[in-house]
Design an enzyme around this catalytic site. Structure first.
Site, PDB file in Angstrom:
ATOM      1  NE  ARG A  80      -3.580   8.736  -1.402  1.00  0.00           N
ATOM      2  CZ  ARG A  80      -4.423   8.266  -0.495  1.00  0.00           C
ATOM      3  NH1 ARG A  80      -3.994   7.499   0.505  1.00  0.00           N
ATOM      4  NH2 ARG A  80      -5.705   8.541  -0.553  1.00  0.00           N
ATOM      5  CG  HIS A 124      -7.979  11.732   2.690  1.00  0.00           C
ATOM      6  ND1 HIS A 124      -6.931  10.932   2.281  1.00  0.00           N
ATOM      7  CD2 HIS A 124      -8.415  11.172   3.848  1.00  0.00           C
ATOM      8  CE1 HIS A 124      -6.736   9.954   3.159  1.00  0.00           C
ATOM      9  NE2 HIS A 124      -7.623  10.087   4.124  1.00  0.00           N
ATOM     10  CD  GLU A 169      -9.766   4.331   3.611  1.00  0.00           C
ATOM     11  OE1 GLU A 169     -10.568   4.600   4.523  1.00  0.00           O
ATOM     12  OE2 GLU A 169      -8.678   3.763   3.812  1.00  0.00           O
ATOM     13  CG  ASN A 301      -5.995   3.471   1.391  1.00  0.00           C
ATOM     14  OD1 ASN A 301      -5.098   3.607   0.553  1.00  0.00           O
ATOM     15  ND2 ASN A 301      -6.723   4.480   1.822  1.00  0.00           N
ATOM     16  CE1 TYR A 303      -3.483   2.004   7.804  1.00  0.00           C
ATOM     17  CE2 TYR A 303      -5.308   2.055   6.249  1.00  0.00           C
ATOM     18  CZ  TYR A 303      -4.205   2.661   6.832  1.00  0.00           C
ATOM     19  OH  TYR A 303      -3.820   3.908   6.427  1.00  0.00           O
ATOM     20  CD  GLU A 370      -4.722   5.947   3.669  1.00  0.00           C
ATOM     21  OE1 GLU A 370      -5.146   5.362   4.687  1.00  0.00           O
ATOM     22  OE2 GLU A 370      -5.295   6.906   3.154  1.00  0.00           O
TER      23      GLU A 370
HETATM   24  C1  FCB Z   1      -7.729   5.306   6.518  1.00  0.00           C
HETATM   25  C2  FCB Z   1      -7.780   6.769   6.146  1.00  0.00           C
HETATM   26  C3  FCB Z   1      -6.616   7.570   6.639  1.00  0.00           C
HETATM   27  C4  FCB Z   1      -6.166   7.149   8.016  1.00  0.00           C
HETATM   28  C5  FCB Z   1      -6.001   5.645   8.103  1.00  0.00           C
HETATM   29  C6  FCB Z   1      -5.532   5.146   9.439  1.00  0.00           C
HETATM   30  O1  FCB Z   1      -9.010   4.800   6.564  1.00  0.00           O
HETATM   31  O2  FCB Z   1      -7.842   6.906   4.751  1.00  0.00           O
HETATM   32  O3  FCB Z   1      -6.973   8.924   6.583  1.00  0.00           O
HETATM   33  O4  FCB Z   1      -6.998   7.658   8.978  1.00  0.00           O
HETATM   34  O5  FCB Z   1      -7.200   5.018   7.759  1.00  0.00           O
END
Ligand code: FCB
Length: 470
Positions: A80, A124, A169, A301, A303, A370
Site C-alpha cells: 500500500r 494521504h 484517515e 488503521n 494502533y 496500517e
Molecule cells: C497514521 C498515519 C500514518 C503514520 C502512522 C503512524 O495516523 O496514517 O501516516 O504516520 O499513523
C-alpha cells in the site's frame, strides 16, 4: 494461552506493508511536483520537531527499485502506497503532469514484476497548497478537484491497479488539521472543520464514482475502499458522564464516517456532540447518496485503544484547545507497555474493535491497512536493530486480527506500518516505525529483526495454506 510466535491466519489472507508519499518520497521539488500543505507546514516555525521536512525523506523517489526489492524479498502479497496529488496534478487543478504519472507507472510496473499487488491510496494528507489557499477542505470545490485527480490517476494506472483507497484517515485531515491544528494546514476552526469532514466524505464518494467509471470504460472493475482510523473507545468509569463522553467521541472519531458511508445517514447524536458548530450549511441534498454508495472494502488503521473521561474541556490550556471541543479527556492506560509514541500496547482492543463494529455495521470486507509501532531502535554492534518489542507488537496484533477472523469478521489482510523508517509528521524523523531501518545520513536501508520475523510469518503462512489467493 501465550500467543504463538507465528499466528495462523485464514487461507487466502494477504500480508502487506504500507507507506505514504510525503513520508518517504522526498524529491519534493523534482519531477514537476509543487508544494503541498505539508511542505508549507514544515516550514512554519515551531510546527514540526527540529524543523524537519519531507524534502528528502527516504529518497524513495530515486530509490524505489531498492525498496521494491526489499518488498519482494519480504514476500508480501500487497504493498500500500500513496500517490502525491501535487506530483500528478501540480497545483491541484489544470493539466496532469506526465513526469508524475510516469513515476507511479514505474512503481506499479516494478511491483507487478516483483509479484506484488499495488494498493493505491489517493490522499494521504498532501493537499496541493493552491487548493488550501482557495479554502482547502473547508470548500466543496476541493472535493470536485479530488475526483478529477482520482480520474486522471485511474485512467493511467487502472489497467494494473485494481484496489484503490480514496482517503487515509480523514479524521486527521478534518480535525487534527483544521480544528486541533497539529497537522497541516494547522487551522483551529470549528464549523469549517466539520465542513471539511463532510467535504472529505463527498470527495470519497465522487472519487469512487470516477474510479469505477474509469475501470468500466476499460471493460474492467475497480475495488474501492477508504481507510479510517477507527478508535476503540472505552469509558474510564461506568459513570453516566463518562459513558456519554465516550458516546460523543464515538461520533467524532467513528460515526461521523461510518454512518454516512455504511448507513447513508448522519450520526444521530450530532447535536450532543458538537452543538451548534454542526450547522449543516455545507450539506446538500443528494450528498448522502454519493457518499453512501457501496464500499468494496473498508481499510482500518489501528494502533491503540483510548480510555476517556468526561471533562470540562478536551484541553485544559485554552491556548491549545481544539476548536471542536467534545469535552473528553484521555486517561492513561496503566499496567501495559507504551511505545515511543507513548501509545499503550493492548492488542485485544483490535479484536474487540473489529467484532463490535461488525455487529453494529455489518462491515464490508476489511483490511487492516496500517498497524505497527515506533520503538527506541538501537543499532547493535553487529549493525542490526534487534527490535524484539516491535516483533511482539506485530505478532500480537496480527494474532488479534486472526482472532477477529475466527469470530466471523471478514478481514482479508494486514498491512504493517511501515516498510521504512520515515517522516512521522509533526514528530519528524525521530519516531521510527519501519521494519527496515533508514540511516538518514546515508539513506542506507537495513532490515531489522522484525523484517525477518515478518518474512518468516509470511513464509509459514504460505507453507500452511499454499500462498494467498490472488
Ligand atoms: C497514521 C498515519 C500514518 C503514520 C502512522 C503512524 O495516523 O496514517 O501516516 O504516520 O499513523
Amino acid at each position: 494461552m501465550p500467543t504463538p510466535d507465528f499466528p495462523d491466519l485464514p487461507a487466502g489472507f494477504r500480508f502487506g506493508t504500507a507507506t505514504a508519499a510525503y513520508q518517504i518520497e522526498g524529491a519534493a521539488a523534482e519531477g514537476g511536483r509543487t508544494p503541498s500543505i505539508w511542505d508549507t507546514y514544515c516550514r512554519t516555525p515551531g510546527k514540526v520537531a527540529r524543523g524537519e521536512t519531507g524534502d528528502v525523506a527516504c529518497d524513495h523517489y530515486h530509490r524505489y527499485p531498492e525498496d521494491i526489492a526489499l518488498l519482494k524479498e519480504l514476500g508480501v502479497q500487497d504493498y500500500r502506497f500513496s500517490t502525491a496529488w501535487p506530483r500528478i496534478r501540480p497545483g491541484g487543478s489544470g493539466p496532469a503532469n506526465p513526469e508524475g504519472l510516469d513515476f507511479y507507472d514505474r512503481v506499479v510496473d516494478a511491483l507487478l514484476a516483483a509479484g506484488i499487488d499495488p494498493v493505491v491510496t489517493l490522499y494521504h494528507w498532501d493537499l496541493p497548497q493552491e487548493l488550501e489557499d482557495a479554502g482547502g477542505w473547508r470548500s466543496r470545490a476541493t472535493a470536485e478537484r479530488f475526483a478529477e485527480y482520482a480520474r486522471i490517476t485511474a485512467d493511467r494506472l487502472g489497467d494494473r491497479v485494481t484496489r484503490w483507497i480514496t482517503l487515509n484517515e480523514p479524521t486527521c485531515t478534518a480535525f487534527v488539521g483544521y480544528a486541533v491544528g497539529r497537522h497541516a494546514p494547522g487551522a483551529r476552526e470549528g464549523t469549517p472543520a466539520l465542513a471539511a469532514a463532510h467535504h472529505l466524505l463527498l470527495a470519497h464518494g465522487l472519487a469512487a464514482r470516477e474510479l469505477r467509471a474509469s475501470a468500466a470504460a476499460r471493460g474492467g472493475t475497480a475495488e474501492v475502499g477508504i481507510t479510517l482510523n477507527l478508535d476503540r473507545l472505552l469509558p474510564a468509569t461506568g459513570s453516566a458522564a463518562d459513558r456519554a463522553a465516550v458516546d460523543r467521541a464515538e461520533t467524532l472519531h467513528n460515526r461521523v464516517w461510518l454512518d454516512p458511508l455504511l448507513r447513508g445517514t448522519y450520526p444521530a447524536n450530532e447535536a450532543e456532540t458538537w452543538g451548534e458548530l454542526a450547522d449543516g450549511s455545507y450539506r446538500r441534498d443528494g450528498d448522502l447518496d454519493v457518499i453512501g454508495q457501496p464500499l468494496d472494502f473498508l481499510g482500518i488503521n489501528f494502533y491503540r485503544p483510548v480510555v476517556l473521561r468526561d471533562a470540562p474541556h478536551d484541553e485544559p490550556d485554552p491556548r491549545r484547545r481544539t476548536a471542536v471541543d467534545i469535552r473528553t479527556e484521555e486517561v492513561r492506560i496503566e499496567g501495559v507497555r507504551h511505545t515511543t509514541m507513548d501509545w499503550p500496547v493492548v492488542p485485544a482492543a483490535l479484536t474487540d474493535l473489529l467484532v463490535d463494529l461488525d455487529e453494529r455495521y455489518d462491515l464490508p470486507p476489511v483490511y487492516i491497512t496500517e498497524n505497527g509501532s515506533a520503538e527506541d531502535d538501537r543499532v547493535g554492534p553487529d549493525g542490526v536493530v534487534h527490535d524484539t518489542d516491535r516483533i511482539a507488537y506485530l505478532r500480537d496484533h496480527i494474532a488479534a486480527t486472526a482472532a477477529a477472523a475466527e469470530k466471523g469478521v471478514d478481514v482479508r489482510g494486514h498491512f504493517v506500518w511501515s516498510l521504512l523508517d520515515n517522516f512521522e509528521w509533526a514528530y519528524g524523523y525521530d519516531r521510527r516505525f519501519g521494519i527496515v531501518r533508514v540511516d538518514y545520513d546515508t539513506l542506507e536501508r537495513t532490515p531489522k529483526d522484525s523484517y525477518r520475523w515478518f518474512r518468516e510469518l509470511i513464509r509459514r503462512h504460505a507453507e500452511r495454506h499454499g500462498g494467498a489467493a490472488s
